[in-house]
Scaffold this motif. Structure first.
Motif, PDB file in Angstrom:
ATOM      1  N   ARG A  29       0.601   4.377  16.306  1.00 32.57           N
ATOM      2  CA  ARG A  29       1.040   4.290  14.907  1.00 32.57           C
ATOM      3  C   ARG A  29       1.291   2.833  14.508  1.00 32.57           C
ATOM      4  NH1 ARG A  29      -0.907   8.466  13.797  1.00 32.57           N
ATOM      5  NH2 ARG A  29       0.079  10.505  13.893  1.00 32.57           N
ATOM      6  N   LEU A  30       1.845   2.049  15.454  1.00 34.52           N
ATOM      7  CA  LEU A  30       2.097   0.633  15.141  1.00 34.52           C
ATOM      8  C   LEU A  30       0.785  -0.109  14.892  1.00 34.52           C
ATOM      9  CD1 LEU A  30       5.003  -0.156  17.595  1.00 34.52           C
ATOM     10  CD2 LEU A  30       5.035  -0.600  15.142  1.00 34.52           C
ATOM     11  N   TYR A  31      -0.230   0.192  15.681  1.00 37.78           N
ATOM     12  CA  TYR A  31      -1.533  -0.435  15.451  1.00 37.78           C
ATOM     13  C   TYR A  31      -2.100  -0.015  14.099  1.00 37.78           C
ATOM     14  CZ  TYR A  31      -2.106  -2.719  19.943  1.00 37.78           C
ATOM     15  OH  TYR A  31      -1.965  -3.564  21.000  1.00 37.78           O
ATOM     16  N   GLN A  32      -1.899   1.277  13.744  1.00 34.36           N
ATOM     17  CA  GLN A  32      -2.387   1.736  12.431  1.00 34.36           C
ATOM     18  C   GLN A  32      -1.666   0.988  11.314  1.00 34.36           C
ATOM     19  OE1 GLN A  32      -1.667   5.942  13.109  1.00 34.36           O
ATOM     20  NE2 GLN A  32      -3.866   6.356  13.101  1.00 34.36           N
ATOM     21  N   ALA A  33      -0.335   0.831  11.480  1.00 37.43           N
ATOM     22  CA  ALA A  33       0.444   0.119  10.460  1.00 37.43           C
ATOM     23  C   ALA A  33      -0.002  -1.340  10.393  1.00 37.43           C
ATOM     24  CB  ALA A  33       1.920   0.203  10.798  1.00 37.43           C
ATOM     25  N   ASP A  34      -0.298  -1.916  11.566  1.00 29.35           N
ATOM     26  CA  ASP A  34      -0.762  -3.301  11.637  1.00 29.35           C
ATOM     27  C   ASP A  34      -2.063  -3.489  10.844  1.00 29.35           C
ATOM     28  OD1 ASP A  34      -0.069  -5.805  13.336  1.00 29.35           O
ATOM     29  OD2 ASP A  34      -2.239  -5.626  13.459  1.00 29.35           O
ATOM     30  N   TRP A  35      -2.946  -2.494  10.957  1.00 32.03           N
ATOM     31  CA  TRP A  35      -4.200  -2.534  10.183  1.00 32.03           C
ATOM     32  C   TRP A  35      -3.914  -2.466   8.693  1.00 32.03           C
ATOM     33  CZ3 TRP A  35      -9.665  -2.329  11.242  1.00 32.03           C
ATOM     34  CH2 TRP A  35      -9.967  -2.678  12.568  1.00 32.03           C
ATOM     35  N   LEU A  36      -2.907  -1.641   8.345  1.00 34.01           N
ATOM     36  CA  LEU A  36      -2.551  -1.541   6.927  1.00 34.01           C
ATOM     37  C   LEU A  36      -2.082  -2.898   6.400  1.00 34.01           C
ATOM     38  CD1 LEU A  36      -0.680   1.881   6.573  1.00 34.01           C
ATOM     39  CD2 LEU A  36      -3.091   1.382   6.225  1.00 34.01           C
ATOM     40  N   LEU A  37      -1.352  -3.640   7.253  1.00 34.92           N
ATOM     41  CA  LEU A  37      -0.876  -4.969   6.841  1.00 34.92           C
ATOM     42  C   LEU A  37      -2.039  -5.949   6.693  1.00 34.92           C
ATOM     43  CD1 LEU A  37       2.198  -5.621   9.185  1.00 34.92           C
ATOM     44  CD2 LEU A  37       2.262  -4.971   6.791  1.00 34.92           C
ATOM     45  N   ARG A  38      -2.975  -5.892   7.657  1.00 32.09           N
ATOM     46  CA  ARG A  38      -4.013  -6.927   7.690  1.00 32.09           C
ATOM     47  C   ARG A  38      -5.197  -6.628   6.790  1.00 32.09           C
ATOM     48  NH1 ARG A  38      -6.327  -7.987  12.928  1.00 32.09           N
ATOM     49  NH2 ARG A  38      -5.809  -5.866  13.555  1.00 32.09           N
ATOM     50  N   PHE A  39      -5.585  -5.359   6.698  1.00 34.30           N
ATOM     51  CA  PHE A  39      -6.839  -5.059   5.986  1.00 34.30           C
ATOM     52  C   PHE A  39      -6.681  -4.179   4.745  1.00 34.30           C
ATOM     53  CE2 PHE A  39      -8.032  -5.608  10.500  1.00 34.30           C
ATOM     54  CZ  PHE A  39      -8.751  -6.776  10.356  1.00 34.30           C
ATOM     55  N   TYR A  40      -5.520  -3.553   4.580  1.00 35.19           N
ATOM     56  CA  TYR A  40      -5.379  -2.610   3.472  1.00 35.19           C
ATOM     57  C   TYR A  40      -4.382  -3.072   2.411  1.00 35.19           C
ATOM     58  CZ  TYR A  40      -8.074   0.710   6.231  1.00 35.19           C
ATOM     59  OH  TYR A  40      -9.071   1.337   6.943  1.00 35.19           O
ATOM     60  N   ARG A  41      -3.918  -4.318   2.538  1.00 36.38           N
ATOM     61  CA  ARG A  41      -3.045  -4.939   1.545  1.00 36.38           C
ATOM     62  C   ARG A  41      -1.745  -4.169   1.321  1.00 36.38           C
ATOM     63  NH1 ARG A  41      -7.845  -6.958  -2.576  1.00 36.38           N
ATOM     64  NH2 ARG A  41      -9.255  -7.556  -0.926  1.00 36.38           N
ATOM     65  N   PHE A  42      -1.205  -3.591   2.386  1.00 35.47           N
ATOM     66  CA  PHE A  42       0.108  -2.951   2.307  1.00 35.47           C
ATOM     67  C   PHE A  42       1.165  -3.971   2.714  1.00 35.47           C
ATOM     68  CE2 PHE A  42      -2.226   0.982   2.313  1.00 35.47           C
ATOM     69  CZ  PHE A  42      -1.362   1.942   1.805  1.00 35.47           C
ATOM     70  N   SER A  43       2.406  -3.765   2.243  1.00 39.75           N
ATOM     71  CA  SER A  43       3.503  -4.593   2.753  1.00 39.75           C
ATOM     72  C   SER A  43       4.322  -3.723   3.710  1.00 39.75           C
ATOM     73  CB  SER A  43       4.380  -5.097   1.605  1.00 39.75           C
ATOM     74  OG  SER A  43       5.076  -4.000   1.052  1.00 39.75           O
ATOM     75  N   ALA A  44       5.098  -4.373   4.577  1.00 38.92           N
ATOM     76  CA  ALA A  44       5.867  -3.629   5.590  1.00 38.92           C
ATOM     77  C   ALA A  44       6.792  -2.606   4.934  1.00 38.92           C
ATOM     78  CB  ALA A  44       6.652  -4.597   6.446  1.00 38.92           C
ATOM     79  N   ASP A  45       7.407  -3.007   3.795  1.00 38.64           N
ATOM     80  CA  ASP A  45       8.364  -2.104   3.150  1.00 38.64           C
ATOM     81  C   ASP A  45       7.698  -0.912   2.477  1.00 38.64           C
ATOM     82  OD1 ASP A  45      10.664  -3.354   3.947  1.00 38.64           O
ATOM     83  OD2 ASP A  45      10.520  -4.858   2.357  1.00 38.64           O
ATOM     84  N   GLU A  46       6.394  -0.987   2.255  1.00 37.65           N
ATOM     85  CA  GLU A  46       5.697   0.188   1.714  1.00 37.65           C
ATOM     86  C   GLU A  46       5.432   1.195   2.835  1.00 37.65           C
ATOM     87  OE1 GLU A  46       2.670  -0.588  -1.792  1.00 37.65           O
ATOM     88  OE2 GLU A  46       2.481  -2.104  -0.216  1.00 37.65           O
ATOM     89  N   ILE A  47       5.223   0.674   4.039  1.00 37.29           N
ATOM     90  CA  ILE A  47       4.873   1.549   5.159  1.00 37.29           C
ATOM     91  C   ILE A  47       6.116   2.295   5.655  1.00 37.29           C
ATOM     92  CG2 ILE A  47       3.901   1.604   7.503  1.00 37.29           C
ATOM     93  CD1 ILE A  47       2.435  -1.054   6.698  1.00 37.29           C
ATOM     94  N   LEU A  48       7.212   1.556   5.838  1.00 37.30           N
ATOM     95  CA  LEU A  48       8.471   2.161   6.284  1.00 37.30           C
ATOM     96  C   LEU A  48       9.612   1.516   5.521  1.00 37.30           C
ATOM     97  CD1 LEU A  48       7.871   2.103  10.143  1.00 37.30           C
ATOM     98  CD2 LEU A  48       8.027   4.167   8.772  1.00 37.30           C
ATOM     99  N   SER A  49      10.768   2.171   5.543  1.00 39.75           N
ATOM    100  CA  SER A  49      11.907   1.576   4.850  1.00 39.75           C
ATOM    101  C   SER A  49      13.139   1.689   5.746  1.00 39.75           C
ATOM    102  CB  SER A  49      12.154   2.319   3.536  1.00 39.75           C
ATOM    103  OG  SER A  49      12.466   3.666   3.842  1.00 39.75           O
ATOM    104  N   GLU A  50      14.230   1.062   5.304  1.00 35.68           N
ATOM    105  CA  GLU A  50      15.441   1.141   6.117  1.00 35.68           C
ATOM    106  C   GLU A  50      15.980   2.562   6.177  1.00 35.68           C
ATOM    107  OE1 GLU A  50      18.236  -1.932   5.109  1.00 35.68           O
ATOM    108  OE2 GLU A  50      16.784  -3.431   5.834  1.00 35.68           O
ATOM    109  N   ASP A  51      15.772   3.349   5.088  1.00 37.96           N
ATOM    110  CA  ASP A  51      16.229   4.754   5.109  1.00 37.96           C
ATOM    111  C   ASP A  51      15.359   5.582   6.044  1.00 37.96           C
ATOM    112  OD1 ASP A  51      17.557   3.721   3.013  1.00 37.96           O
ATOM    113  OD2 ASP A  51      16.318   4.687   1.468  1.00 37.96           O
ATOM    114  N   LYS A  52      14.085   5.298   6.061  1.00 37.34           N
ATOM    115  CA  LYS A  52      13.158   6.036   6.928  1.00 37.34           C
ATOM    116  C   LYS A  52      12.514   5.031   7.873  1.00 37.34           C
ATOM    117  CE  LYS A  52      11.996  10.059   4.200  1.00 37.34           C
ATOM    118  NZ  LYS A  52      12.523  10.979   5.193  1.00 37.34           N
ATOM    119  N   PRO A  53      13.247   4.643   8.931  1.00 36.42           N
ATOM    120  CA  PRO A  53      12.786   3.493   9.719  1.00 36.42           C
ATOM    121  C   PRO A  53      11.737   3.811  10.780  1.00 36.42           C
ATOM    122  CG  PRO A  53      14.928   4.202  10.495  1.00 36.42           C
ATOM    123  CD  PRO A  53      14.563   5.132   9.389  1.00 36.42           C
TER     124      PRO A  53
END
Lengths: 247, 437
Positions: free
Chosen positions: B277-301
């Motif tokens: 899942r971390l690698y998938q999130a990493d791809w979202l950061l690098r290639f899908y223009r997501f920010s970390a806070d869109e992927i997860l939040s402090e309420d749903k960490p």
């Protein structure tokens, strides 16, 4: 262009195909099916044979080079070497589209023929890319030799990679499927068609290096992560017959 | 000790280093040299754990003076020790490279004697390869944190890629589990490499001189050995990409190798799904223009282990779907589960001259199984599509997983958009597992 129900047949060579292109555009007719000697046996209907005319073909090639964008000419040339079943028919469409546009033909992915060629080329180039890693050489004297069994016509696309990688060496790569031998000498590439497998006296010194490689692969494996399915999908069995990793 | 025994010991010790990439450098072949590099990585083999083998991944030595709790090579472990000579590493690299077994060398090392001495040994090895053997292939070398700046710079001019392992996602964990390592010293070489690269790019006189770390730098984090949440890990990765312009952040699911009261029990399975899942999130950061806070939040960490991060984001933002593939922008297409950068580009090309149809998407490389719930084409959606995120979840995962999720869900029915209380479910599962032990 008028689409007819005719079936045309040619000898399967590139010049043969260019002769066919010449007639198609001269008659302003596209046949429904195009056969080569290999595919003709599967067809029961009468076909119209087109004799390869080298002079006409060269003229056609010159015309295409003049009229089409460089990238589109390359797309058509690569398309001819891909393994798509109805590539000749699709290539006629590709030529017609390229003649009518200055745009890259690859931007016409919405056309079924271009999409089919694009997907087939993707398969060819993907195999070439896989082989850049999966080819295994061994020293026969001072020569580096390798044998492969590609599904697609990959060897001519593969050789430039190794010519660059081993610019000081002499290499030989034999393609079992197409009986094609690629020879690379100090960066210069040539091919021998319809060639028998070359035979050599193998040297024992290779055994030690191969054994070290297998030891390395074993040591690099993490047992807790064992996942042979993943290994199989990344490195399908068809590549393994010629890889010393699996002996 | 013979060479093959050294390979066994020092390749085994290096196997937990994750990086396998050999990409990122434009071809640098020169007449009279051996080898070339490729912009796209080339995999030369795959081990039975399914991991790519592209580089001869070795530790120069495993005779370490440090005693990091999580490390197999810690000095207090009774394991066979070995050390290569620089000549041995160079010869082995050339032997394997000439037969096309590898794309290059990945050289790391435990700390032998002291950090500077270790760095000097690595430099000596690389010098033999580059100058004596005229090797132009790919070399990835680990920078030794704490080593003299001049030595790090010298290594940078010899290698294609350098990496400094941040090891653990927080300074507190690092202090606790790697007491010999200075958390600040870890980031120092990273900073130095970033600055040097920028300087080389900005000063015109330096642009044509020898390349400094042309394939950039990367780092690695161990996941599951310390208590950090997924959200904090993704945030750190985002920061590393932005501040230090890293090429890659690698995540390594912790495999318990040492008995230690500060670490998970030796019987604990490595958190492989979490790593995935971390690698998938990493791809979202690098290639899908997501920010970390869109992927997860402090309420749903933490990640939903049943849905990949992109599908999870999509069902949480279901009001933005279905997206019409005939008119959507590239950015919008990228956010549709089942559509990646390549298929998004294919869609843009295909619709330029032709009207798309839903049935074309598969041929354009879209994973229809996932995308069908989120796309429309000229206003037409997939037949039978129900406009309900909960229905989408039930369709995306297996019925067994869905039932388990539903049973564990503690939220009242009207809280439609927060969907399932997966974190609570995971806590219950973890508690049950602990009781079972």
């Amino acid at each position: 262009m008028e689409k007819t129900t005719e079936i045309w047949e040619y000898d399967g060579t590139y010049y043969g195909f260019l002769t066919l292109v010449y007639f198609a555009f001269k008659k302003r007719q596209f046949p429904e099916v195009i056969l080569t000697q290999e595919t003709a046996v599967e067809n029961l209907f009468f076909s119209h044979w087109i004799n390869t005319d080298e002079a006409l073909a060269k003229k056609m090639q010159q015309r295409l080079t003049q009229r089409l964008r460089k990238e589109n000419t390359q797309f058509i040339l690569d398309g001819f070497y891909c393994s798509l079943k109805e590539k000749d028919r699709c290539l006629l469409d590709a030529i017609q589209i390229s003649l009518n546009t200055d745009d890259l033909i690859i931007n016409h992915l919405g056309h079924p023929s271009i999409l089919a060629l694009h997907n087939s080329l993707k398969a060819l180039f993907s195999e070439v890319h896989q082989f850049t890693g999966f080819v295994r050489f061994e020293y026969v004297g001072t020569l580096l030799y390798s044998k492969i069994a590609p599904k697609h016509f990959s060897l001519p696309y593969l050789c430039p990679h190794f010519a660059q990688r081993y610019s000081r060496e002499t290499l030989m790569i034999y393609d079992e499927t197409h009986r094609l031998l690629g020879i690379i000498e100090k960066g210069q590439i040539r091919f021998i068609e319809d060639c028998e497998v070359p035979t050599f006296n193998k040297e024992n010194s290779e055994q030690a290096v191969q054994e070290n490689w297998r030891k390395f692969l074993q040591a690099a494996t993490i047992k807790e992560r064992k996942n042979e399915q993943a290994q199989l999908s990344h490195l399908p069995k068809r590549y393994r017959n010629h890889m010393i990793d699996f002996y | 000790m013979d060479l093959s025994r050294k390979i066994e010991i020092l390749a085994e010790s290096a196997k937990y280093d994750v990086s396998c990439s050999s990409s990122g450098v434009m071809n640098n072949t020169r007449k009279g040299s051996i080898g070339s590099t490729a912009t796209a990585g080339i995999c030369h083999s795959f081990t039975s754990d399914g991991r790519c083998v592209s580089l001869l991944k070795l530790l120069f030595t495993n005779a370490c003076i440090f005693d990091c709790h999580y490390c197999i090579n810690r000095k207090s472990n009774a394991i066979p020790r070995a050390t290569f000579t620089p000549q041995e590493v160079a010869d082995l690299t050339m032997d394997f490279y000439m037969r096309n077994y590898i794309e290059g060398l990945f050289l790391s090392s435990a700390i032998i004697k002291n950090v500077d001495y270790t760095s000097e040994l690595l430099i000596k090895t690389l010098k033999i390869l580059r100058y004596e053997k005229a090797f132009k292939g790919y070399i990835h070398v680990k920078a030794i944190p704490g080593a003299d700046e001049k030595l790090i710079e010298e290594l940078g001019f010899l290698a294609d890629r350098m990496s400094v392992n941040v090891e653990l996602p927080s300074r507190e964990s690092l202090k606790l589990l790697a007491p010999d390592k200075d958390p600040l010293a870890l980031y120092k070489p990273m900073k130095q490499i970033t600055h040097k690269k920028k300087e080389m790019a900005q000063v015109p006189a330096l642009r044509n001189s020898a390349a400094f770390v042309p394939a950039g730098q990367s780092t690695q984090m161990i996941i599951g050995a310390s208590p950090e949440s997924d959200h904090s890990i993704v945030k750190i990765a985002e920061k590393l990409y932005q501040q230090y312009e890293l090429k890659r952040v690698y995540y390594s699911a912790y495999i318990p190798v040492n008995h230690d009261s500060l670490l998970p029990a030796i019987t604990t399975d490595p958190p492989l799904l979490r790593e995935h899942r971390l690698y998938q999130a990493d791809w979202l950061l690098r290639f899908y223009r997501f920010s970390a806070d869109e992927i997860l939040s402090e309420d749903k960490p933490n990640f939903n282990l049943y849905l990949d991060p992109k599908a999870n984001w999509a069902v949480q933002h279901y009001e933005q779907f279905p997206v019409d593939v005939q008119s959507a922008s590239y950015e919008q297409l990228l956010r549709i589960p089942g559509i990646g950068p390549k298929s998004a580009q294919n869609i843009l090309k295909a619709r330029k001259y032709y009207q798309l149809h839903l049935s074309d998407l598969k041929k354009l490389g879209v994973v229809i199984k996932r995308a069908q719930y989120f796309v429309s084409c000229n206003g037409i959606t997939q037949p039978g599509l129900v406009n309900d995120p909960e229905w989408v979840i039930s369709s995306l995962i297996s019925s067994k997983q869905y039932e388990t999720l539903k049973k564990a869900n503690s939220q009242p029915l009207h809280e439609q958009l927060s969907l399932f209380d997966v974190e609570r479910f995971e806590t219950i599962k973890r508690k049950e597992a602990r009781h079972a032990h």
